[in-house]
Design a protein around this motif. Structure first.
Motif, short mmCIF file in Angstrom:
data_model
loop_
_atom_site.label_atom_id
_atom_site.label_comp_id
_atom_site.label_asym_id
_atom_site.label_seq_id
_atom_site.Cartn_x
_atom_site.Cartn_y
_atom_site.Cartn_z
N UNK A 184 0.82 -1.56 0.22
CA UNK A 184 0.04 -0.01 -0.35
C UNK A 184 0.73 1.50 0.59
N UNK A 185 2.24 1.19 -0.22
CA UNK A 185 2.98 2.08 0.35
C UNK A 185 3.59 2.24 -0.88
N UNK A 186 3.43 4.02 -2.08
CA UNK A 186 4.72 3.62 -3.20
C UNK A 186 4.69 5.09 -3.22
N UNK A 187 5.78 5.27 -3.65
CA UNK A 187 6.29 6.87 -3.45
C UNK A 187 7.30 6.88 -5.14
N UNK A 188 7.13 7.02 -6.36
CA UNK A 188 7.87 6.79 -7.15
C UNK A 188 9.29 7.87 -7.22
N UNK A 189 9.11 9.07 -7.21
CA UNK A 189 9.91 9.55 -7.25
C UNK A 189 11.23 9.86 -5.63
N UNK A 190 10.78 8.83 -4.64
CA UNK A 190 11.38 8.56 -4.19
C UNK A 190 12.38 7.32 -4.46
N UNK A 191 11.56 6.20 -4.85
CA UNK A 191 11.88 5.70 -5.09
C UNK A 191 13.68 5.60 -6.09
N UNK A 192 13.10 6.46 -7.18
CA UNK A 192 14.24 7.05 -8.09
C UNK A 192 15.23 7.26 -7.39
N UNK A 193 15.06 8.03 -6.63
CA UNK A 193 16.08 8.99 -5.58
C UNK A 193 17.11 8.09 -5.13
N UNK A 194 16.61 6.89 -4.63
CA UNK A 194 16.63 5.71 -4.10
C UNK A 194 17.73 5.35 -4.71
N UNK A 195 16.59 4.27 -5.87
CA UNK A 195 17.89 3.49 -6.67
C UNK A 195 18.82 4.48 -7.84
N UNK A 196 18.69 5.95 -7.93
CA UNK A 196 20.07 6.32 -8.54
C UNK A 196 20.84 6.24 -7.24
N UNK A 197 20.50 6.11 -5.89
CA UNK A 197 22.07 6.17 -4.85
C UNK A 197 22.82 4.93 -4.85
N UNK A 198 21.73 4.17 -5.98
CA UNK A 198 22.04 2.68 -5.85
C UNK A 198 21.76 1.85 -4.97
N UNK A 199 20.90 2.00 -4.04
CA UNK A 199 19.47 0.80 -3.36
C UNK A 199 18.87 0.27 -4.43
N UNK A 200 18.87 -0.47 -3.54
CA UNK A 200 18.00 -1.54 -4.29
C UNK A 200 16.20 -0.99 -4.05
N UNK A 201 14.83 -0.97 -4.45
CA UNK A 201 14.11 -0.64 -3.57
C UNK A 201 12.23 -1.30 -3.89
N UNK A 202 11.83 -1.83 -3.10
CA UNK A 202 10.96 -3.31 -3.20
C UNK A 202 9.47 -1.37 -2.98
N UNK A 203 8.65 -2.07 -3.37
CA UNK A 203 7.06 -1.06 -3.54
C UNK A 203 6.23 -2.09 -3.33
N UNK A 204 5.68 -1.40 -2.26
CA UNK A 204 4.11 -1.96 -2.85
C UNK A 204 3.64 -4.03 -2.77
N UNK A 205 4.19 -4.18 -1.08
CA UNK A 205 4.67 -5.12 -1.25
C UNK A 205 5.43 -5.73 -0.08
#
Length: 147
Positions: free
Chosen positions: A116-137
């Motif tokens: 139920x939690x999704x924030x595509x902009x935040x996820x993109x910033x985290x991925x740009x820093x090299x982090x894996x991001x899992x959303x809405x699971x």
């Protein structure tokens, strides 16, 4: 042709989630709760009982302890390296935590936004820093699927 591509992506995502859960040992829970009926309580409790070292993060509960660790006010206060930051915050509240996440040393392997939690902009910033991001699971559901 599109449905098979979607299935392949879902399959690789599921495989990566399984790998992440099997290789990780420490989980910081951003937005952890001391209220037993809330997912931010029973999901991390399940993870702690499943052998993970679970660190609760919520400034509202300072002075309290859950899952063998005292609540921290911020991720920056954690003394242990963290494999996964499990997020139980409203999507609109996630950006205020990005600097804390990105300042962690070492960086976590992944940031997991609960079901139920999704924030595509935040996820993109985290991925740009090299982090894996899992959303809405749900990490509990995904962990149970390992059996």
């Amino acid at each position: 042709m599109r449905p098979s591509a979607d299935r392949a992506t879902a399959s690789s995502t599921q495989g990566r989630i399984s790998e992440l859960l099997l290789e990780s040992r420490t989980i910081a829970v951003l937005g952890a709760s001391n209220r037993t009926g809330r997912p931010a309580y029973y999901v991390p409790k399940y993870l702690a009982r499943s052998g993970y070292d679970v660190f609760p993060v919520n400034p509202r509960h300072l002075g309290e302890t859950l899952w063998g660790h005292p609540f921290a006010a911020t991720l920056g206060e954690l003394e242990a390296a963290t494999d996964i930051v499990n997020v139980f915050r409203r999507p609109a509240d996630i950006p205020e935590h990005l600097d804390d996440i990105l300042a962690m040393r070492p960086l976590p392997r992944a940031v997991w936004f609960q079901l139920g939690i999704r924030n595509d902009e935040a996820a993109a910033r985290l991925r740009q820093a090299g982090l894996e991001v899992i959303q809405d699971r749900c990490i509990l559901i995904e962990h149970r699927a390992l059996d």
